[in-house]
Motif scaffolding. Structure first.
Motif, PDB file in Angstrom:
ATOM      1  N   THR A   1      39.962  38.296  33.284  1.00  0.00           N
ATOM      2  CA  THR A   1      39.343  38.024  34.581  1.00  0.00           C
ATOM      3  C   THR A   1      37.829  37.992  34.471  1.00  0.00           C
ATOM      4  OG1 THR A   1      41.145  39.309  35.497  1.00  0.00           O
ATOM      5  CG2 THR A   1      39.418  38.666  37.004  1.00  0.00           C
TER       6      THR A   1
ATOM      7  N   SER B   1      37.316  35.704  40.241  1.00  0.00           N
ATOM      8  CA  SER B   1      38.138  36.815  39.760  1.00  0.00           C
ATOM      9  C   SER B   1      39.422  36.917  40.573  1.00  0.00           C
ATOM     10  CB  SER B   1      37.374  38.135  39.878  1.00  0.00           C
ATOM     11  OG  SER B   1      36.135  38.040  39.248  1.00  0.00           O
TER      12      SER B   1
ATOM     13  N   PHE C   1      33.016  40.531  39.886  1.00  0.00           N
ATOM     14  CA  PHE C   1      34.320  41.144  39.595  1.00  0.00           C
ATOM     15  C   PHE C   1      34.296  42.642  39.914  1.00  0.00           C
ATOM     16  CE2 PHE C   1      36.867  43.570  36.496  1.00  0.00           C
ATOM     17  CZ  PHE C   1      38.122  43.191  36.916  1.00  0.00           C
TER      18      PHE C   1
END
Lengths: 428, 305
Positions: free
Chosen positions: B75, B50, B216
């Motif tokens: 992402t 990420s 993430f």
């Protein structure tokens, strides 16, 4: 815990270098320009004349790899001192020379290599004193050897208290428990807690919440701070220890916040929680509360990890900021003229260490009627050093081999940069 | 009272992070009964990937509006995809050949894979902590004396959404059925025409993708990461999975929240509690296992006779 201690020795070095990027860059430049000379210096620096007329100062530092950025400018301090001594003239036809050996193996300082270098010095009868090493764990490997040979050894940068104090130090003095051959011109980690407490009181802070990382360095620092802050009239609202690898400090900070401290004191390094703890203070509603720590948080990683929260943080470093000392002006000018680069954070310390040894050797020469003195005589003279005028102030050694002028610097982070704010002398 | 509620919020959001990791952990165990120690490191890999995507996009701080939506989506999808692929590769290269080996062999292999991932990430980004950009705006909401940050709510909501999604997948889709069949009896499932290799690979794909998403989220939540993160997080997530009943998806989430809450309250109400959190957490684990050996909600392998 050897590698822990090594980290502190190193961190300390990185620290002061990290304060000003310029210093680091300069150090790198110095590394490039002078590496060729220093690696050969063991043979080239001995001037013409019969071998018996040379008195060598052994220098034991990391001169290659990652530590070279610190090692080379430190070594330069010794080179300058030796040059000045020869210029001033030595009685009896002697000349001084430096003998620099590298303790870095595969790019990092190595205690076994340091010990090997020390053995080389001991077997060379022209070596009467030694400057080094740079890292505390290397010192641990060397002290028993220099103790056995009664070879005076002055470190410019070791900050681990156990090298000179208490049972740890006694264990290192294997051959001559009553004789100390190891000295240092910088002060120790344990003084940082006291300096931090003194400074916090000076800022008018009354109530503190202390957090440490429960490791040798961090807990030691926080314990000294705890006691010193109470003694200075402050009150300690709580003293908590972190769990290893902990990442979420919100619960702890909520607890701290509810007690209403004026500031948070952190004992430990950035990686063991110092950076995240500071960062998460914003989430716990403590965004405007200052943060005070030791040299464990004096690195770029702290600035990056804590981000904008790094501002309004203070930390202590167990060394004087040479650029702020009036006494260092002459030294800095001479250094710049000779090496065409800025001084490193430990150049002045190494210069002072070499100067003290040269003075001790000269004194012994005089007493012996200009005959080559023994190492034991030199060591005795080094140990007797009092009020030696140097760039880092008037230096002397106490019975343990520690400096009698424990000067510490305080830095404040603002605008994402660390700035020197104050100097504290803990001389008692 | 405010303190109590504040610690409740702290505990729930921390528990949410544990739950996010525990979901993938428990799923892989549920299907092939392998404690995949590398799972925590895949979660860290999710944060690293990420970060690489965000840096590649030039995102270094908060973004708003439409940009926020596509930056987050891009992402998270990249992280899930890459982590999923790495998970499948690990299964193919390290675990598949050991499927019929004694139980200890894949376990030790999993530890080895964990070390490989950790060291690879250390080589990639160095041994020091790395800052992660605060992509998502984080306004904090006041409820009386209690402060709740938007990202704390986000973590808890996401944990519920992911759990529900996973439950639906396992119990409502054909592929989920194939997974449960494989878990129940591998040979019989194969005789029924289920491709075991594909099913197990799919399990790793989904489990690792969940870890990537969790990576993430934790990056955004803590705004910091380092190569070693997965070790502690993996350990706690594993504990959460065992506490809730390993193999049980809802149990993993419950276990995560219990551990988060226990940590928060232990820190607050035990003097010098911060250093005892792990002791308290694992004491709770021991107690639960003494009285309910298969965890709070029980192992999700009841079909096994």
């Amino acid at each position: 815990m050897t590698d822990k201690k090594e980290v502190f020795g190193m961190r300390f070095g990185q620290t002061a270098g990290g304060c000003a990027a310029a210093v680091l860059v300069a150090a790198m430049l110095a590394a490039c320009t002078s590496s060729s000379t220093s690696s050969q210096s063991s043979s080239t620096s001995a001037p013409a004349g019969s071998n018996g007329t040379v008195i060598k100062i052994g220098v034991e530092l990391p001169l290659s790899g990652g530590d070279a950025a610190n090692g080379i400018p430190t070594n330069n301090g010794v080179l300058l001192a030796v040059e000045e001594a020869n210029k001033a003239g030595v009685p009896g036809g002697f000349t001084f020379a430096d003998d620099s050996l590298d303790d870095a193996v595969q790019g990092a300082h190595d205690p076994a290599q340091g010990a090997q270098n020390t053995k080389n010095f001991i077997s060379d009868s022209a070596v009467l004193a030694m400057v080094g090493p740079f890292n505390s764990n290397v010192a641990k490997a060397e002290i028993p050897l220099t103790n056995d040979a009664e070879l005076a050894e002055i470190s410019p940068s070791n900050t681990n208290p156990g090298l000179t104090l208490g049972d740890d130090a006694k264990k290192l003095r294997t051959s001559h428990p009553d004789i100390d051959s190891y000295f240092r011109v910088c002060t120790t980690d344990d003084k940082q807690g006291a300096a931090g407490a003194q400074f916090a009181r000076k800022l008018g802070f009354k109530k503190v919440f202390i957090v440490d990382d429960n490791e040798t360095y961090g807990k030691g620092l926080a314990d000294v701070f705890d006691a010193a802050f109470r003694k200075a009239g402050g009150s300690v609202l709580g003293h908590e220890h972190l769990t290893k690898n902990q990442q979420d400090f919100k619960a702890l900070l909520t607890k701290a916040h509810s007690l209403g401290p004026d500031f948070i004191y952190y004992g430990g390094t950035t990686v063991t929680g110092g950076g995240l703890l500071r960062k998460q203070m914003a989430d716990a509603g403590m965004g405007s509360i200052p943060y005070v720590g030791g040299d464990g948080i004096s690195d770029d990683t702290f600035l990056k990890q804590a981000g904008s929260m790094a501002n309004n943080s203070y930390y202590t470093v167990a060394a004087p900021e040479a650029s702020k000392l009036a006494s260092a002006k002459g030294f800095i000018a001479a250094y710049k003229a000779k090496f065409k680069s800025d001084v490193g954070p430990y150049s002045a310390n190494a210069y002072t260490a070499a100067k003290i040894e040269i003075a001790a050797i000269l004194k012994a020469l005089q007493a012996d009627g200009n005959k080559l003195p023994t190492r034991a005589e030199v060591r005795k003279n080094v140990a007797a050093t009092k009020n030696f005028v140097s760039p880092i102030g008037n230096v002397g050694f106490d019975a343990n081999g520690d400096t009698t002028a424990p000067i510490l610097s305080i830095y404040k982070i603002s605008g994402g940069k660390a700035q020197f704010v104050d100097q504290i002398n803990l001389k008692t | 009272m405010d303190i109590f509620l504040q610690q409740l919020v702290n505990g729930l959001s921390l528990g949410g992070i544990y739950a996010l990791i525990a979901l993938g952990y428990t799923m892989v165990y549920g299907i092939i009964e392998l404690i995949n120690f590398a799972h925590g490191d895949i979660y860290t890999l999710g944060t690293f990937v990420s970060l690489a995507v965000l840096l590649g996009l030039g995102v270094s701080g908060e973004v708003h509006g439409f940009t926020l939506v596509w930056v987050v989506l891009l992402t998270i999808v990249t992280a899930m995809l890459l982590c999923g692929i790495v998970g499948v590769l690990i299964e193919r290269l390290a675990y598949r050949r050991l499927r019929n080996a004694p139980r200890l062999a894949p376990l030790i292999t999993a530890i080895g894979v964990s070390f490989i991932l950790e060291n690879a990430m250390q080589l990639w980004r160095g041994p020091t902590p790395i800052a992660f950009p605060a992509v998502i705006p984080n306004p904090s909401l006041q409820f009386g004396g209690v402060e709740i940050a938007a990202k704390q709510i986000l973590v808890v909501v996401l944990a519920f959404v992911m759990m529900a999604g996973l439950q639906l997948f396992i119990y409502r889709t054909k592929m989920g059925k194939a997974m449960r069949a494989t878990a129940q009896d591998r040979d019989a499932a194969q005789l029924m025409g289920i491709n075991i290799n594909t099913t197990i690979a799919l399990t790793f794909l989904i489990g690792s993708a969940l870890a990537g998403a969790a990576g993430f989220i934790s990056g955004v939540y803590y705004q910091s990461t380092w190569f070693f993160n997965g070790f502690e997080a993996g350990l706690k997530a594993f504990t959460a999975a065992v506490l809730g009943g390993i193999g049980n998806v809802a149990g993993a989430m419950l276990g995560g929240f219990v551990i988060g809450l226990v940590e928060a309250f232990a820190t607050q109400f035990i003097p010098q509690g911060a250093q005892w959190t792990n002791v308290v957490v694992f004491s709770v684990l021991v107690l639960v296992l003494v009285f309910r050996p298969s965890g709070l909600l029980g192992e999700a392998l009841p079909e096994k006779v």
